[in-house]
Design a protein around this motif. Structure first.
Motif, PDB file in Angstrom:
ATOM      1  N   ARG A  13      51.769  42.889  43.073  1.00 27.27           N
ATOM      2  CA  ARG A  13      52.533  43.232  41.863  1.00 27.27           C
ATOM      3  C   ARG A  13      53.817  43.958  42.249  1.00 27.27           C
ATOM      4  O   ARG A  13      54.883  43.370  42.262  1.00 27.27           O
ATOM      5  N   ASP A  14      53.742  45.218  42.677  1.00 22.00           N
ATOM      6  CA  ASP A  14      54.973  45.945  43.038  1.00 22.00           C
ATOM      7  C   ASP A  14      55.618  45.284  44.259  1.00 22.00           C
ATOM      8  O   ASP A  14      56.844  45.165  44.338  1.00 22.00           O
ATOM      9  N   LEU A  73      49.002  44.685  34.994  1.00 21.10           N
ATOM     10  CA  LEU A  73      49.975  45.667  34.499  1.00 21.10           C
ATOM     11  C   LEU A  73      50.497  45.290  33.108  1.00 21.10           C
ATOM     12  O   LEU A  73      50.663  44.103  32.802  1.00 21.10           O
ATOM     13  N   HIS A  97      46.228  48.188  33.194  1.00 22.69           N
ATOM     14  CA  HIS A  97      47.074  49.284  33.674  1.00 22.69           C
ATOM     15  C   HIS A  97      48.267  49.375  32.724  1.00 22.69           C
ATOM     16  O   HIS A  97      49.180  48.554  32.809  1.00 22.69           O
ATOM     17  N   TYR A 139      49.716  54.822  33.397  1.00 24.23           N
ATOM     18  CA  TYR A 139      50.762  55.340  34.295  1.00 24.23           C
ATOM     19  C   TYR A 139      51.817  56.085  33.491  1.00 24.23           C
ATOM     20  O   TYR A 139      52.254  55.626  32.438  1.00 24.23           O
ATOM     21  N   GLU A 141      55.253  56.721  33.886  1.00 18.93           N
ATOM     22  CA  GLU A 141      56.355  56.293  34.744  1.00 18.93           C
ATOM     23  C   GLU A 141      57.352  57.438  34.969  1.00 18.93           C
ATOM     24  O   GLU A 141      57.673  58.181  34.050  1.00 18.93           O
ATOM     25  N   ASN A 167      47.548  57.431  36.617  1.00 15.74           N
ATOM     26  CA  ASN A 167      48.488  57.176  37.705  1.00 15.74           C
ATOM     27  C   ASN A 167      49.707  58.090  37.544  1.00 15.74           C
ATOM     28  O   ASN A 167      50.327  58.116  36.485  1.00 15.74           O
ATOM     29  N   PRO A 169      53.050  58.210  39.074  1.00 15.55           N
ATOM     30  CA  PRO A 169      53.998  57.564  39.984  1.00 15.55           C
ATOM     31  C   PRO A 169      55.228  58.426  40.268  1.00 15.55           C
ATOM     32  O   PRO A 169      55.772  59.047  39.358  1.00 15.55           O
ATOM     33  N   THR A 171      58.175  57.246  40.764  1.00 13.92           N
ATOM     34  CA  THR A 171      58.841  55.949  40.612  1.00 13.92           C
ATOM     35  C   THR A 171      60.133  55.834  41.416  1.00 13.92           C
ATOM     36  O   THR A 171      60.452  54.776  41.949  1.00 13.92           O
ATOM     37  N   HIS A 202      51.166  57.056  43.230  1.00 13.71           N
ATOM     38  CA  HIS A 202      51.905  55.778  43.337  1.00 13.71           C
ATOM     39  C   HIS A 202      53.305  56.191  43.779  1.00 13.71           C
ATOM     40  O   HIS A 202      54.156  56.517  42.961  1.00 13.71           O
ATOM     41  N   HIS A 204      56.970  55.924  45.860  1.00 12.76           N
ATOM     42  CA  HIS A 204      57.996  55.029  46.418  1.00 12.76           C
ATOM     43  C   HIS A 204      58.720  55.751  47.546  1.00 12.76           C
ATOM     44  O   HIS A 204      58.707  56.970  47.646  1.00 12.76           O
TER      45      HIS A 204
HETATM   46  O1  KIV Z   1      56.800  52.769  40.261  1.00 11.69           O
HETATM   47  C1  KIV Z   1      56.249  52.755  39.146  1.00 11.69           C
HETATM   48  O2  KIV Z   1      56.393  53.662  38.330  1.00 11.69           O
HETATM   49  C2  KIV Z   1      55.435  51.602  38.813  1.00 11.69           C
HETATM   50  C3  KIV Z   1      54.640  51.677  37.556  1.00 11.69           C
HETATM   51  C4  KIV Z   1      54.816  50.437  36.741  1.00 11.69           C
HETATM   52  C5  KIV Z   1      53.197  51.930  37.873  1.00 11.69           C
HETATM   53  O3  KIV Z   1      55.363  50.653  39.573  1.00 11.69           O
END
Ligand code: KIV
Ligand code: ZN
Length: 500
Positions: A13-14, A73, A97, A139, A141, A167, A169, A171, A202, A204
């Protein structure tokens, strides 16, 4: 006493959202089955409302996979949730989700809303999703940039509405490890119903801190981590599955474990890299080509005396066979098959015969054949399906006369030729191709990578073109970079669906 950390894989997905990394349903099923064998607990299989292809992939992955939870998602939108539930109908353990932005940026400038309204929408989405499945992950976000006090209110409300996993995240990859850990700790201490849900990270990697932030989350109470193979994902990517799994395995002083079958890590990493055509950087932790290579004399001497002098991980633990066979032009089919097995590619007898013929051609031009060469060599099979192929290509490079290309294409069985000049051999070749196909496409991006070593290397070309306001990607690899460029250009042009 060691706590289990649930591994939630979002490669499909991501990870799959990355331009140029798109997989078809068959490829996604192959990745999903390998993720199941790898031991992940949850597979995020897609975003069903986003396209019929994504919907179909979630359906097929749900049928193909048995043990892990299959997650889909959605936004906090009823139709997204209804479509996700439909896509999950065959999942043995379905999870929806859903979520919404909670930072001031998201509330005011993305959603044009207010903090109270966001809580109402979040609660409504969870309650609606609960009509379809029991397991609901929510989530928040941009939680990384959301105030802890407001985040705690959102989390408490969605748990009360029935969310089973929360979740958090980061982001935008903005948080610092201490700060992210403190956020998780704050939630564990200030949300009164927090014991009814699992907290998830979650992260990044925009500032290179995804793994550190994830670990800090675990150390402060998160019991699920959202990760991808090779750390692929939006922009600088997501937390790497392999890094978290190996931290938990290597640092035995930490009171946590995962169910990852670490000996399958390398194989699965190679599979994802191959199918997504996304090379792994050589110095990537755990799965990079150099992760277990010792080059300096001092290190080699130290490793020979005792591997642990310079290695904290036994390569065998991640599925890298130390006594790997070096492939050369003198290697037989059995050696090729062995190497392909190690990197996760299984071929039928006829496919192996074809691959071996291609291997011999490359082995004649290159001293030693690396895994990347094999992967690219096999990707070249895809060209066979092309309706437009190069029948003849001759380029004259240099200052005088102007760089010139003579190109003859086989277009659906019909030979067509053109000659063109350009500011270089590739420009001349593209111009001749455009002349033959009579197409106006705009070249938006052009990238040549020598992904292995040496002047006899395979060159890998990625191309991005625009036609009628739509972007298309093309790819090829060849020891001749002009040929690779022409093939990648044709690969992208064919995807436009245009024919001369
Ligand atoms: O990075 C993010 O916030 C996401 C959400 C959609 C879970 O990928
Ligand atoms: Zn993400």
């Amino acid at each position: 006493m060691s706590d289990k950390i649930y591994i939630f894989d979002t490669t499909l997905r991501d990870g799959e959202q990355v331009p140029g990394c798109q997989l078809n349903t068959v490829e996604k099923i192959e990745v999903a089955k390998n993720l199941e064998q790898l031991g992940v607990d949850v597979i995020e299989a897609g975003f069903p409302v986003s396209s019929p292809g994504d919907f179909n992939s979630v359906v097929e992955i749900s049928k193909a996979v048995n043990r892990p939870t299959i997650c889909a998602l959605t936004r906090a939108v009823e139709n997204d949730i209804k479509v996700a539930a439909e896509a999950l109908q065959y999942a043995k353990h379905p999870r929806i989700h859903t979520g919404i932005g909670t930072s001031d940026f998201h509330i005011y400038s993305k959603l044009n809303s207010s903090p109270e309204e966001i809580i109402e929408r979040a609660v409504a989405a969870v309650k609606y999703a609960k009509r379809f499945v029991e397991d609901i992950e929510f989530y928040a976000e941009d939680a990384g940039r959301t105030s802890n006090e407001y985040l705690a209110r959102v989390v408490e409300a969605v748990i009360a509405a029935g969310a089973t996993v929360i979740n958090i995240p980061d982001t935008t990859g903005y948080a610092l490890p201490d700060e992210f850990g403190a956020k998780i700790k704050y939630l564990t201490e200030n949300v009164k119903n927090v014991h009814k849900a699992i907290l998830s990270t979650h992260c990044h990697n925009d500032l290179g801190m995804a793994t550190a932030n994830t670990l800090s989350g675990i150390m402060n109470g998160a019991r699920q981590v959202e990760v991808t193979l090779n750390g692929i994902g939006e922009r600088a990517g997501n937390t790497s599955l392999e890094e978290i799994a190996m931290i938990l395995k290597t640092r035995k002083d930490l009171p946590y474990h995962s169910n990852i079958e670490t000996k399958r890590i390398y194989k699965t990493s190679r599979l994802v890299s191959t199918l997504m055509r996304m090379p792994v950087q050589p110095n990537k932790a755990i799965v990079g080509r150099n992760a277990f290579a010792h080059s300096s004399g001092i290190h080699q001497d130290g490793v020979l005396k005792n591997r642990e002098n310079y290695e904290i991980i036994d390569p065998v633990d991640v599925g890298i066979n130390q006594s790997s066979i070096i492939l050369t032009a003198r290697s037989g089919r059995a050696a090729l098959k062995h190497r392909l097995d190690v990197i996760g590619i299984q071929l039928s007898k006829t496919e192996l015969d074809t691959a071996y013929d291609k291997f011999l051609i490359i082995a004649d031009r290159k001293k030693d054949i690396l895994d990347e060469d094999l992967v690219l060599m096999l990707n070249l099979k895809k060209e066979d399906k092309h309706k437009i192929t190069i029948d003849h290509l001759l380029v004259i490079s240099g200052q005088t006369p102007m760089p010139t290309a003579i190109v003859r294409l086989n277009v659906d069985g019909k030979l067509m030729e053109a000659t063109s000049t350009g500011n270089g051999p590739i420009d001349a070749t593209f111009s001749a191709i455009k002349k033959i196909l009579n197409k106006t496409v705009v070249l938006e991006e052009f990238l040549i990578q020598a992904i292995t070593r040496g002047s006899n290397d395979l060159g890998k070309v990625h191309i991005q073109i625009k036609s009628n306001e739509v972007t298309y990607y093309g790819f090829s690899a060849n020891t001749d970079i002009v040929t690779a460029s022409a093939e990648a250009f044709l690969d992208a042009i064919e995807k436009t669906g245009l024919r001369p």
